[in-house]
Design a protein around this motif. Structure first.
Motif, PDB file in Angstrom:
ATOM      1  N   ASP A   1       0.842  -1.192   0.000  1.00  0.00           N
ATOM      2  CA  ASP A   1       0.000   0.000   0.000  1.00  0.00           C
ATOM      3  C   ASP A   1       0.879   1.245   0.000  1.00  0.00           C
ATOM      4  O   ASP A   1       1.931   1.277   0.641  1.00  0.00           O
ATOM      5  CB  ASP A   1      -0.908   0.026   1.232  1.00  0.00           C
ATOM      6  N   LEU A   2       0.450   2.260  -0.718  1.00  0.00           N
ATOM      7  CA  LEU A   2       1.196   3.512  -0.798  1.00  0.00           C
ATOM      8  C   LEU A   2       0.501   4.568   0.051  1.00  0.00           C
ATOM      9  O   LEU A   2      -0.335   5.324  -0.431  1.00  0.00           O
ATOM     10  CB  LEU A   2       1.297   3.991  -2.252  1.00  0.00           C
ATOM     11  N   ALA A   3       0.850   4.599   1.311  1.00  0.00           N
ATOM     12  CA  ALA A   3       0.270   5.589   2.216  1.00  0.00           C
ATOM     13  C   ALA A   3       0.843   6.967   1.895  1.00  0.00           C
ATOM     14  O   ALA A   3       1.978   7.098   1.436  1.00  0.00           O
ATOM     15  CB  ALA A   3       0.573   5.212   3.661  1.00  0.00           C
ATOM     16  N   PHE A   4       0.054   7.997   2.143  1.00  0.00           N
ATOM     17  CA  PHE A   4       0.502   9.366   1.899  1.00  0.00           C
ATOM     18  C   PHE A   4       1.706   9.676   2.784  1.00  0.00           C
ATOM     19  O   PHE A   4       1.714   9.395   3.975  1.00  0.00           O
ATOM     20  CB  PHE A   4      -0.629  10.358   2.184  1.00  0.00           C
ATOM     21  N   ASN A   5       2.738  10.252   2.178  1.00  0.00           N
ATOM     22  CA  ASN A   5       3.941  10.660   2.893  1.00  0.00           C
ATOM     23  C   ASN A   5       4.157  12.139   2.592  1.00  0.00           C
ATOM     24  O   ASN A   5       4.510  12.502   1.468  1.00  0.00           O
ATOM     25  CB  ASN A   5       5.135   9.822   2.429  1.00  0.00           C
TER      26      ASN A   5
ATOM     27  N   GLU B   1       6.415  14.137   3.107  1.00  0.00           N
ATOM     28  CA  GLU B   1       7.756  14.546   2.703  1.00  0.00           C
ATOM     29  C   GLU B   1       8.027  14.340   1.217  1.00  0.00           C
ATOM     30  O   GLU B   1       8.855  15.036   0.639  1.00  0.00           O
ATOM     31  CB  GLU B   1       8.798  13.805   3.534  1.00  0.00           C
ATOM     32  N   ILE B   2       7.341  13.389   0.589  1.00  0.00           N
ATOM     33  CA  ILE B   2       7.630  13.114  -0.823  1.00  0.00           C
ATOM     34  C   ILE B   2       6.415  13.202  -1.744  1.00  0.00           C
ATOM     35  O   ILE B   2       6.574  13.273  -2.959  1.00  0.00           O
ATOM     36  CB  ILE B   2       8.296  11.726  -1.003  1.00  0.00           C
ATOM     37  N   ASP B   3       5.214  13.198  -1.186  1.00  0.00           N
ATOM     38  CA  ASP B   3       4.012  13.189  -2.022  1.00  0.00           C
ATOM     39  C   ASP B   3       3.429  14.584  -2.192  1.00  0.00           C
ATOM     40  O   ASP B   3       3.504  15.421  -1.294  1.00  0.00           O
ATOM     41  CB  ASP B   3       2.950  12.266  -1.417  1.00  0.00           C
ATOM     42  N   ASN B   4       2.819  14.797  -3.346  1.00  0.00           N
ATOM     43  CA  ASN B   4       2.139  16.048  -3.653  1.00  0.00           C
ATOM     44  C   ASN B   4       0.831  16.092  -2.863  1.00  0.00           C
ATOM     45  O   ASN B   4      -0.028  15.234  -3.037  1.00  0.00           O
ATOM     46  CB  ASN B   4       1.871  16.107  -5.162  1.00  0.00           C
ATOM     47  N   SER B   5       0.672  17.093  -2.034  1.00  0.00           N
ATOM     48  CA  SER B   5      -0.514  17.169  -1.170  1.00  0.00           C
ATOM     49  C   SER B   5      -1.792  17.475  -1.943  1.00  0.00           C
ATOM     50  O   SER B   5      -2.890  17.281  -1.425  1.00  0.00           O
ATOM     51  CB  SER B   5      -0.311  18.208  -0.072  1.00  0.00           C
ATOM     52  N   THR B   6      -1.681  17.935  -3.189  1.00  0.00           N
ATOM     53  CA  THR B   6      -2.884  18.228  -3.970  1.00  0.00           C
ATOM     54  C   THR B   6      -3.471  16.968  -4.608  1.00  0.00           C
ATOM     55  O   THR B   6      -4.621  16.979  -5.032  1.00  0.00           O
ATOM     56  CB  THR B   6      -2.600  19.263  -5.075  1.00  0.00           C
TER      57      THR B   6
ATOM     58  N   GLY C   1      -8.737   9.707 -12.792  1.00  0.00           N
ATOM     59  CA  GLY C   1      -7.737   9.546 -13.837  1.00  0.00           C
ATOM     60  C   GLY C   1      -6.482  10.377 -13.632  1.00  0.00           C
ATOM     61  O   GLY C   1      -5.690  10.551 -14.553  1.00  0.00           O
ATOM     62  N   LYS C   2      -6.270  10.880 -12.434  1.00  0.00           N
ATOM     63  CA  LYS C   2      -5.047  11.626 -12.095  1.00  0.00           C
ATOM     64  C   LYS C   2      -4.078  10.674 -11.405  1.00  0.00           C
ATOM     65  O   LYS C   2      -4.491   9.697 -10.787  1.00  0.00           O
ATOM     66  CB  LYS C   2      -5.359  12.807 -11.168  1.00  0.00           C
ATOM     67  N   ILE C   3      -2.775  10.973 -11.492  1.00  0.00           N
ATOM     68  CA  ILE C   3      -1.782  10.076 -10.898  1.00  0.00           C
ATOM     69  C   ILE C   3      -0.955  10.781  -9.831  1.00  0.00           C
ATOM     70  O   ILE C   3      -0.755  11.994  -9.877  1.00  0.00           O
ATOM     71  CB  ILE C   3      -0.863   9.447 -11.966  1.00  0.00           C
ATOM     72  N   GLY C   4      -0.474   9.979  -8.869  1.00  0.00           N
ATOM     73  CA  GLY C   4       0.345  10.521  -7.793  1.00  0.00           C
ATOM     74  C   GLY C   4       0.856   9.423  -6.880  1.00  0.00           C
ATOM     75  O   GLY C   4       0.674   8.239  -7.141  1.00  0.00           O
ATOM     76  N   ARG C   5       1.499   9.828  -5.786  1.00  0.00           N
ATOM     77  CA  ARG C   5       2.115   8.935  -4.795  1.00  0.00           C
ATOM     78  C   ARG C   5       3.119   7.977  -5.435  1.00  0.00           C
ATOM     79  O   ARG C   5       3.027   6.767  -5.296  1.00  0.00           O
ATOM     80  CB  ARG C   5       1.072   8.151  -4.017  1.00  0.00           C
ATOM     81  N   PHE C   6       4.070   8.528  -6.107  1.00  0.00           N
ATOM     82  CA  PHE C   6       5.085   7.729  -6.790  1.00  0.00           C
ATOM     83  C   PHE C   6       6.062   7.106  -5.805  1.00  0.00           C
ATOM     84  O   PHE C   6       6.502   7.752  -4.864  1.00  0.00           O
ATOM     85  CB  PHE C   6       5.873   8.605  -7.770  1.00  0.00           C
ATOM     86  N   ARG C   7       6.407   5.855  -6.070  1.00  0.00           N
ATOM     87  CA  ARG C   7       7.475   5.160  -5.361  1.00  0.00           C
ATOM     88  C   ARG C   7       8.367   4.528  -6.424  1.00  0.00           C
ATOM     89  O   ARG C   7       7.875   4.029  -7.439  1.00  0.00           O
ATOM     90  CB  ARG C   7       6.940   4.079  -4.420  1.00  0.00           C
ATOM     91  N   VAL C   8       9.668   4.563  -6.189  1.00  0.00           N
ATOM     92  CA  VAL C   8      10.623   4.087  -7.184  1.00  0.00           C
ATOM     93  C   VAL C   8      11.513   3.018  -6.572  1.00  0.00           C
ATOM     94  O   VAL C   8      11.962   3.146  -5.432  1.00  0.00           O
ATOM     95  CB  VAL C   8      11.507   5.245  -7.701  1.00  0.00           C
ATOM     96  N   LYS C   9      11.773   1.982  -7.353  1.00  0.00           N
ATOM     97  CA  LYS C   9      12.699   0.917  -6.958  1.00  0.00           C
ATOM     98  C   LYS C   9      13.636   0.696  -8.136  1.00  0.00           C
ATOM     99  O   LYS C   9      13.192   0.604  -9.279  1.00  0.00           O
ATOM    100  CB  LYS C   9      11.914  -0.361  -6.646  1.00  0.00           C
ATOM    101  N   THR C  10      14.925   0.626  -7.858  1.00  0.00           N
ATOM    102  CA  THR C  10      15.895   0.390  -8.923  1.00  0.00           C
ATOM    103  C   THR C  10      16.738  -0.834  -8.584  1.00  0.00           C
ATOM    104  O   THR C  10      17.143  -1.023  -7.435  1.00  0.00           O
ATOM    105  CB  THR C  10      16.820   1.608  -9.127  1.00  0.00           C
ATOM    106  N   ILE C  11      16.970  -1.655  -9.598  1.00  0.00           N
ATOM    107  CA  ILE C  11      17.824  -2.832  -9.437  1.00  0.00           C
ATOM    108  C   ILE C  11      18.739  -2.952 -10.647  1.00  0.00           C
ATOM    109  O   ILE C  11      18.419  -2.450 -11.722  1.00  0.00           O
ATOM    110  CB  ILE C  11      17.002  -4.136  -9.260  1.00  0.00           C
ATOM    111  N   ASP C  12      19.865  -3.617 -10.455  1.00  0.00           N
ATOM    112  CA  ASP C  12      20.769  -3.821 -11.587  1.00  0.00           C
ATOM    113  C   ASP C  12      20.375  -5.089 -12.340  1.00  0.00           C
ATOM    114  O   ASP C  12      19.388  -5.747 -12.007  1.00  0.00           O
ATOM    115  CB  ASP C  12      22.232  -3.840 -11.128  1.00  0.00           C
ATOM    116  N   SER C  13      21.147  -5.440 -13.345  1.00  0.00           N
ATOM    117  CA  SER C  13      20.804  -6.601 -14.174  1.00  0.00           C
ATOM    118  C   SER C  13      20.950  -7.922 -13.420  1.00  0.00           C
ATOM    119  O   SER C  13      20.455  -8.950 -13.869  1.00  0.00           O
ATOM    120  CB  SER C  13      21.643  -6.615 -15.449  1.00  0.00           C
ATOM    121  N   GLU C  14      21.593  -7.890 -12.257  1.00  0.00           N
ATOM    122  CA  GLU C  14      21.705  -9.082 -11.405  1.00  0.00           C
ATOM    123  C   GLU C  14      20.598  -9.105 -10.345  1.00  0.00           C
ATOM    124  O   GLU C  14      20.638  -9.908  -9.422  1.00  0.00           O
ATOM    125  CB  GLU C  14      23.079  -9.111 -10.722  1.00  0.00           C
ATOM    126  N   LEU C  15      19.654  -8.162 -10.465  1.00  0.00           N
ATOM    127  CA  LEU C  15      18.512  -8.023  -9.561  1.00  0.00           C
ATOM    128  C   LEU C  15      18.916  -7.627  -8.141  1.00  0.00           C
ATOM    129  O   LEU C  15      18.228  -7.932  -7.171  1.00  0.00           O
ATOM    130  CB  LEU C  15      17.659  -9.294  -9.543  1.00  0.00           C
TER     131      LEU C  15
END
Length: 165
Positions: free
Chosen positions: A33-37, A39-44, A99-113
């Motif tokens: 779940d992506l709870a509102f944060n 510090e990083i989420d757009n309050s609008t 149809g609006k988007i928000g609460r982005f979370r990002v995960k990055t991994i290399d080719s070895e996962l």
């Protein structure tokens, strides 16, 4: 005999109570779940029902034209960006019932996962490009509109984005 019956009823009640509490917890607290944060989420950005955000595949939320349209609209950005490493960048976000988007979370991994840290400015550029996409379709089911999660993955090979899925 009466005390055994009382003991049985007490144990049955405690088991039922425990199961009820556990089931309630399972229904109201889902992994990912992506709870509102603040510090990083757009309050609008607002979701329509904080208690009921579905997965995109359960309500068919999508981008008008599908992944092909996303690739086309992000082509300029993805062709300009170069990275030092290969791997994957995953954006997870919410499409609200309007149809609006928000609460982005990002995960990055290399080719070895293995967790990887791509250049933060390039990740922000990708996120801004996604935020600028305007043809999101909110999830629907039985003529009701729902908030839903969505996932976009970027595959990076030899420093270039080679696929969006």
């Amino acid at each position: 005999m009466k005390s055994k019956l009382n003991l049985f009823l007490l144990i049955s009640f405690l088991i039922a109570l425990t199961l009820t509490i556990w089931l309630n917890y399972q229904v109201t607290n889902r992994i990912g779940d992506l709870a509102f944060n603040k510090e990083i989420d757009n309050s609008t950005f607002k979701v329509c029902d904080e208690e009921r955000i579905t997965q995109y595949y359960a309500t068919n939320s999508n981008y008008q034209g599908g992944k092909k349209a996303i690739k086309k609209e992000l082509k300029k950005t993805t062709e300009q960006l170069t990275f030092k490493n290969s791997g994957f960048v995953t954006f997870r976000f919410i499409i609200n019932c309007k149809g609006k988007i928000g609460r982005f979370r990002v995960k990055t991994i290399d080719s070895e996962l293995i967790e990887n840290n791509f250049e933060i400015q390039k990740i922000k550029t990708l996120q801004t490009s996604i935020e600028n996409l305007t043809k999101w379709n909110a999830g629907t089911w039985k003529d009701k509109t729902f908030d839903s999660y969505y996932v976009l993955n970027f595959k990076i090979e030899q420093g270039k984005i080679t696929d969006i899925f």
